[in-house]
Scaffold this active site. Sequence first.
Site, PDB file in Angstrom:
ATOM      1  N   ARG A 151      49.855  35.717  63.962  1.00  0.00           N
ATOM      2  CA  ARG A 151      50.178  35.868  65.384  1.00  0.00           C
ATOM      3  C   ARG A 151      50.706  37.265  65.690  1.00  0.00           C
ATOM      4  O   ARG A 151      50.399  37.834  66.740  1.00  0.00           O
ATOM      5  CB  ARG A 151      51.178  34.780  65.797  1.00  0.00           C
ATOM      6  CG  ARG A 151      50.508  33.423  65.907  1.00  0.00           C
ATOM      7  CD  ARG A 151      51.475  32.276  66.082  1.00  0.00           C
ATOM      8  NE  ARG A 151      50.717  31.031  66.255  1.00  0.00           N
ATOM      9  CZ  ARG A 151      51.246  29.819  66.327  1.00  0.00           C
ATOM     10  NH1 ARG A 151      52.560  29.680  66.244  1.00  0.00           N
ATOM     11  NH2 ARG A 151      50.488  28.743  66.473  1.00  0.00           N
ATOM     12  N   TYR A 178      42.707  32.374  70.085  1.00  0.00           N
ATOM     13  CA  TYR A 178      42.902  31.971  68.678  1.00  0.00           C
ATOM     14  C   TYR A 178      44.334  32.216  68.189  1.00  0.00           C
ATOM     15  O   TYR A 178      45.145  32.823  68.863  1.00  0.00           O
ATOM     16  CB  TYR A 178      41.873  32.591  67.753  1.00  0.00           C
ATOM     17  CG  TYR A 178      41.753  34.101  67.668  1.00  0.00           C
ATOM     18  CD1 TYR A 178      42.770  34.971  67.988  1.00  0.00           C
ATOM     19  CD2 TYR A 178      40.550  34.659  67.202  1.00  0.00           C
ATOM     20  CE1 TYR A 178      42.629  36.333  67.860  1.00  0.00           C
ATOM     21  CE2 TYR A 178      40.389  36.028  67.086  1.00  0.00           C
ATOM     22  CZ  TYR A 178      41.439  36.867  67.399  1.00  0.00           C
ATOM     23  OH  TYR A 178      41.276  38.219  67.264  1.00  0.00           O
ATOM     24  N   GLU A 179      44.605  31.669  66.989  1.00  0.00           N
ATOM     25  CA  GLU A 179      45.941  31.655  66.391  1.00  0.00           C
ATOM     26  C   GLU A 179      46.969  30.992  67.314  1.00  0.00           C
ATOM     27  O   GLU A 179      48.116  31.403  67.395  1.00  0.00           O
ATOM     28  CB  GLU A 179      46.394  33.080  66.028  1.00  0.00           C
ATOM     29  CG  GLU A 179      45.492  33.807  65.071  1.00  0.00           C
ATOM     30  CD  GLU A 179      45.205  33.024  63.803  1.00  0.00           C
ATOM     31  OE1 GLU A 179      45.988  32.111  63.472  1.00  0.00           O
ATOM     32  OE2 GLU A 179      44.202  33.315  63.131  1.00  0.00           O
ATOM     33  N   GLY A 180      46.536  29.944  67.981  1.00  0.00           N
ATOM     34  CA  GLY A 180      47.384  29.248  68.939  1.00  0.00           C
ATOM     35  C   GLY A 180      47.220  29.875  70.303  1.00  0.00           C
ATOM     36  O   GLY A 180      47.610  31.027  70.518  1.00  0.00           O
TER      37      GLY A 180
END
Length: 594
Positions: A291, A436-438
Amino acid sequence: MLSYTPPLKDMRFVLEQVLDAPRMLAAMPAYAEVDTDLMRQVCGEAGRFAADVLFPLNAVGDRAGCRYEQGEVRTPPGFADAYRQYSAAGWPALACAPEHGGQGLPQVLNCVLQEMISSANHGWGMYPGLAHGAYACLAQYGSAELRERYLEKIVSGEWLATMCLTEPQAGSDLGLLRSRAEPAGDGRYAISGAKIFISGGEHDMTANIVHLVLARLPDAAAGSKGISLFLAPKWLPDGARNAIHCTGIEHKMGIRGSATCSMQFDGATGWLVGEPHRGLAAMFVMMNAARLQVAAQGLGIAETAWQNAEAYAHERLQGKAAACPAGQDGGRADPIARHAAVQRLLMTQRAYVEGGRMLAYWTGLALDCAEQHADPAMREQAHGHVSLLTPVLKAMLTEQGFAGASQALQVFGGHGYIAETGIEQYVRDARVAMIYEGSNEIQAVDLLLRKVLADGGARLDDWLALVRATAALERDGELAAPAQALAALAERTQAAVRAIAQAAAAQPALPYRVAPDMLRVTGHCGLAWMWLRAARAAIDGQAQDPAFHDAKRATAGYYFACVLPEVEQLFAVINNCLQQSAGGAGACFYPQGD
């Protein structure tokens, strides 16, 4: 055609004048030898690699994309060679521990490196992007055998790594995962299942690929608490090919040079990482590193987009600017950079880029403190700061990466919309970082519910104490007004958190609805804090470089006057939702049942 110039001067200003990074790092035993000269050398070499090697491949990767042929993936021309140069120069080892073959340099320098890679070539940067997170995960949770077998290969760059989470039916909700892991004796497991959206799942950059895979053991409970983490390499230690196959690659809107793969595990051999059924705890080490990496992507894209918009605006002639006296220059057209509308586009980009850089690098220093400070209390406090700001940086900087690239395209006008100028690629490439990545909505929920409300606001209050302390230093002079605005913002932020916590007892959905607004409020607390510090540093350094520091002070003034007022709208939304909730309308502007 676009260009990219590493912003080394601004980076030095941030590291040396705003953050005083050399002095802070010198107080940590692991970085006692990291001085200003070394930091400048690392930044300069990273900038040369990004500008001279990676940037020329950016458009190439977008045009050529990746090729999938019978389970094999070929990366765009030049990508593999660039990676060999990257590894040979020691960049994968930059911030890794010496005992694992790393250089042991600070995480804040890794932030600088990741920003410049993303500025130069987002698609290429996806391949090495997950390696550092995989390293951190294995270093903390891997068995002695796994660490000995894989860490040095990852640190050297000889092997790359992936993060295999998403499945066709399970995106952000990992509790829906179906992949299975059956004990196969001798500490091995047979992993079966399908994974999608796996960045770098198959490629021709390295001889081996280390997959970190989430799957369920036979006795696993339902939901996310029943997930375990496994390491499954493409090639097994005995030289045999593992039962892992790439079944296809996605054709995407952007980052076309990055292979986004569908992967099939057919009884693939893997080894448990960490404890059974506690895979998410181990994987979150990798996810948090990813993140911060994605935040650097947003920052890097915004930087290159702004650079090129600024250059184009000074070259493109059109009309007479309103600020230009009638008859001046014989009635000739002005560069559009003199037009107020374009100036606002450029200044907004600049305020977010330079402010975001300061906050990102401050967080990198906090990460160094969390890992290396001699005082355990300082390590714990710094860890809390990093935990708090990680979702803020990921969401704010990726949103600005896309918004900034779009604003840059607006400066180019019709020439920006066509492919030849190249700016439209940055708009397309930037968009995925918000997902992406949350997704950024998940980041907002993570911040407000898990990082703020969960501990009664203690972690937020601790960080805001630093913000207030900076504001308290500027009671008089030209910075008194922005300092008062910053102090008031910190107070209003804490008051909003208290009100949300109180209302949430009766309306549990309320925090979810205002989470995006609270994330941006928190982000503006950080940006305003940094811009106040930058303005002070610019005043103190005025004599050394008047033009540079004048521009910095002007941008600080623009941020406080024209960007920070966004918080008024954000607080209005939060207060409206609180009032609606207090009135007993639980749906809070949402139709019943939706």
